[in-house]
Design an enzyme around this catalytic site. Structure first.
Site, PDB file in Angstrom:
ATOM      1  N   GLU A  82      35.783  43.143  33.175  1.00 23.80           N
ATOM      2  CA  GLU A  82      34.314  43.165  33.040  1.00 23.80           C
ATOM      3  C   GLU A  82      33.762  41.836  32.524  1.00 23.80           C
ATOM      4  O   GLU A  82      34.190  41.355  31.462  1.00 23.80           O
ATOM      5  CB  GLU A  82      33.924  44.299  32.076  1.00 23.80           C
ATOM      6  N   HIS A 380      24.265  39.256  31.610  1.00 22.86           N
ATOM      7  CA  HIS A 380      25.186  39.789  32.614  1.00 22.86           C
ATOM      8  C   HIS A 380      24.945  39.210  33.993  1.00 22.86           C
ATOM      9  O   HIS A 380      25.851  39.113  34.790  1.00 22.86           O
ATOM     10  CB  HIS A 380      24.974  41.316  32.728  1.00 22.86           C
TER      11      HIS A 380
END
Ligand code: MEV
Length: 430
Positions: A82, A380
Site C-alpha cells: 500500500e 495518496h
C-alpha cells in the site's frame, strides 16, 4: 546500533542509493546486499517452506526513517503493497522525535495453550483435581522443550475454567501459560499441549479434544507511548492546537463506534503488519490477537489512546499483543527476513515487539493527522496515480507524465490513464 535513523532526503534517493545507504549503516555483506536486490527467496528454499510451490511472490521492501525508540535509533524495514504507509510512518516518527521519540515496554513472552476437556460428570471436581496437580503438570510441560527452559523460558502457570455448554455438556478449558522467550511460540506451545493431554485426561477423568495455542496473546503485550508537541502538528490552515483537538475528536469517534474503531485499528495494523511480514513473522496470528484484544471488553474498540497533557501536547499510547519471534519459523529461513532483522538490529523478541508497537502508534498518528486535517487523498493521490499509470501499461518516463496529468486533473482512474497513455503514444508516434 545505527548512528541515526534520520536520513535527510532518503525518499529522494534512487533505490540503489537507498540500499547503499542502509547497507553502509548496518554493515550488510555482499550476499546480503544481493538478497536485497533479488528478493532473496530462491525457488528451492520456497519449495521447502510450503506445499505445492509453483513460484515466489514479491512485495516491496521499504525502510521507514526517523524512529527513535527508548533513545535508540532504528531503521524500520516494512514490506507492504500500500502506498503512503512507509512515508506516513517516517513522517509520524519525525513528529514523535520532536517530543523525545517513543518510549516502550513489554510483558514477558508468555503465550497460552488451550486444552479442551469434555465428557465430565463432575467438572468442578475435575478442575479441583487438575489444580491440585499444577506443580507436576508444569514440571511435565518444562520437560518437553529443554532448550527453551535452558534460555530462561518455561511453564509459568496453569488455569482451569469450567464452561457450561448446552450442546456438548460441561467442558474444562485448561490454559497453560508458557514463556517462550525469543520464539513466536506456536510450535512449542502446540507440542506441549499435545504432550500434556494424556496426563490431563488421567487426572480429570475426561476426554481431551483440542490442544492448541491461543492467538489471544493477552499475556504478551507490547506498549508504546509518544508525546507530540502541538506546534509540530501545524499544517497549512490548521494551527497545532487545533490539530490536537481534531485528533482527540477522531479518537473519540473510534471509541464510540466499532465501525470507526475497525478502520482506526486497520491504520495501526498497516504499520504493525508491514514489520511483522518483513521479519518473517506470522501476521495472521498478530491480526487475530490484535482484534480479539480490541474486543476483550465485549465491544470492539480502539487499540490506541490519545490525550492532551498539561502543556497542551498530544500524547498517544498503544497496547496490544505482539507475539513475534526472532528465532525459528521463517525469521531465519527467509533470507530477506534475516536481513530485515539485521537492519532493525533488535536483540530479542521483546525488543522487536516493542519496536513494532512504536511503528503501529506512529502509523495511527500519521493517519489521524491526515484525516483530521487535509484528508488522506491528497497525499495518496500521487502514489495512487503511479499505481494506476503502471497498471495501464505506462513505462519509463510515461509513468511520471501520466501521474502529473491525472493529479492535475484530480482524476485518477484506470479509464483516464488508458486514454492519456494512448494520447501520449500517439503524439510521440506523430
Ligand atoms: C488506510 O489504509 C488506513 C486508514 O484508513 C486508517 C484510518 O482511517 O485511521 C487511513
Amino acid at each position: 546500533m545505527k548512528d541515526t535513523s534520520q536520513i535527510s532526503g532518503f525518499y529522494r534517493l534512487t533505490t540503489e542509493e537507498r540500499a547503499a545507504t542502509v547497507s553502509r549503516l548496518v554493515a550488510l555483506s555482499r550476499t546480503e546486499q544481493d538478497a536485497l536486490e533479488s528478493g532473496g527467496l530462491e525457488l528451492d528454499r520456497a519449495n521447502r517452506m510450503i506445499e505445492n510451490v509453483i513460484g515466489v511472490y514479491d512485495l516491496p521492501l521499504g525502510v521507514a526513517t526517523n524512529f527513535l525508540v527508548n533513545g535508540v535509533d532504528y531503521l524500520i524495514p516494512m514490506v507492504i503493497e500500500e502506498p503512503s504507509v512507509v512515508a506516513g510512518a517516517s513522517y509520524a516518527a519525525k513528529l514523535a522525535r520532536a517530543g523525545g521519540g517513543f518510549v516502550t515496554q513489554s510483558t514477558p513472552s508468555e503465550m497460552i495453550a488451550q486444552i479442551q476437556v469434555l465428557d465430565l460428570v463432575d467438572p468442578w471436581s475435575a478442575r479441583f483435581a487438575l489444580l491440585n496437580e499444577t506443580g507436576r503438570l508444569l514440571e511435565f510441560a518444562d520437560a518437553v522443550d529443554p532448550v527453551v527452559v535452558g534460555v530462561g523460558g518455561g511453564a509459568r502457570d496453569l488455569e482451569v475454567h469450567v464452561i457450561s455448554d448446552s450442546r456438548v455438556g460441561p467442558m474444562l478449558e485448561v490454559r497453560l501459560v508458557y514463556d517462550c522467550r525469543d520464539a513466536m511460540g506456536a510450535n512449542v506451545l502446540n507440542t506441549i499441549a499435545e504432550s500434556l493431554a494424556p496426563e490431563i485426561e488421567r487426572i480429570s477423568g475426561g476426554r481431551v479434544n483440542l490442544r492448541i495455542v491461543s492467538n489471544l496473546a493477552e499475556r504478551r503485550l507490547a506498549r508504546a507511548r509518544c508525546v507530540i508537541p502541538s506546534e509540530a502538528l501545524t499544517v497549512d490552515a490548521f494551527p497545532g492546537e487545533a490539530v490536537v483537538e481534531r485528533i482527540l475528536e477522531a479518537h473519540a469517534f473510534a471509541l464510540a463506534t466499532p465501525y470507526r474503531a475497525a478502520t482506526h485499528n486497520k491504520g495501526i495494523m498497516n504499520g504493525v503488519d508491514a514489520v511483522v511480514v518483513a521479519t518473517g513473522n506470522d501476521w495472521r496470528a498478530i491480526e487475530a490477537g490484535a482484534h480479539a484484544y480490541a474486543a476483550r471488553q465485549g465491544r470492539y474498540s480502539s487499540l490506541s489512546q490519545w490525550e492532551k497533557n498539561q502543556h497542551g501536547h498530544l500524547v498517544g499510547t498503544l497496547e496490544m499483543p505482539v507475539a513475534v519471534g526472532t528465532v525459528g519459523g521463517a525469521t531465519r529461513v527467509h533470507p530477506t527476513a534475516k536481513l530485515a532483522l539485521k537492519i532493525l538490529g533488535v536483540q530479542s523478541a521483546r525488543e522487536l515487539a516493542e519496536v513494532i508497537a512504536a511503528v503501529g502508534l506512529a502509523q495511527n498518528l500519521a493517519a489521524l493527522r491526515a484525516l483530521a486535517t487535509e484528508g488522506i487523498q491528497r497525499g495518496h493521490m500521487q502514489l495512487h496515480a503511479r499505481q494506476v499509470a503502471i497498471a495501464a501499461g505506462a513505462e519509463g518516463d510515461e509513468v511520471d507524465l501520466l501521474v502529473q496529468r491525472m493529479v492535475k486533473e484530480k482524476l485518477v482512474r484506470a479509464d483516464r490513464a488508458n486514454a492519456l497513455l494512448a494520447e501520449l503514444r500517439e503524439s510521440v508516434a506523430r
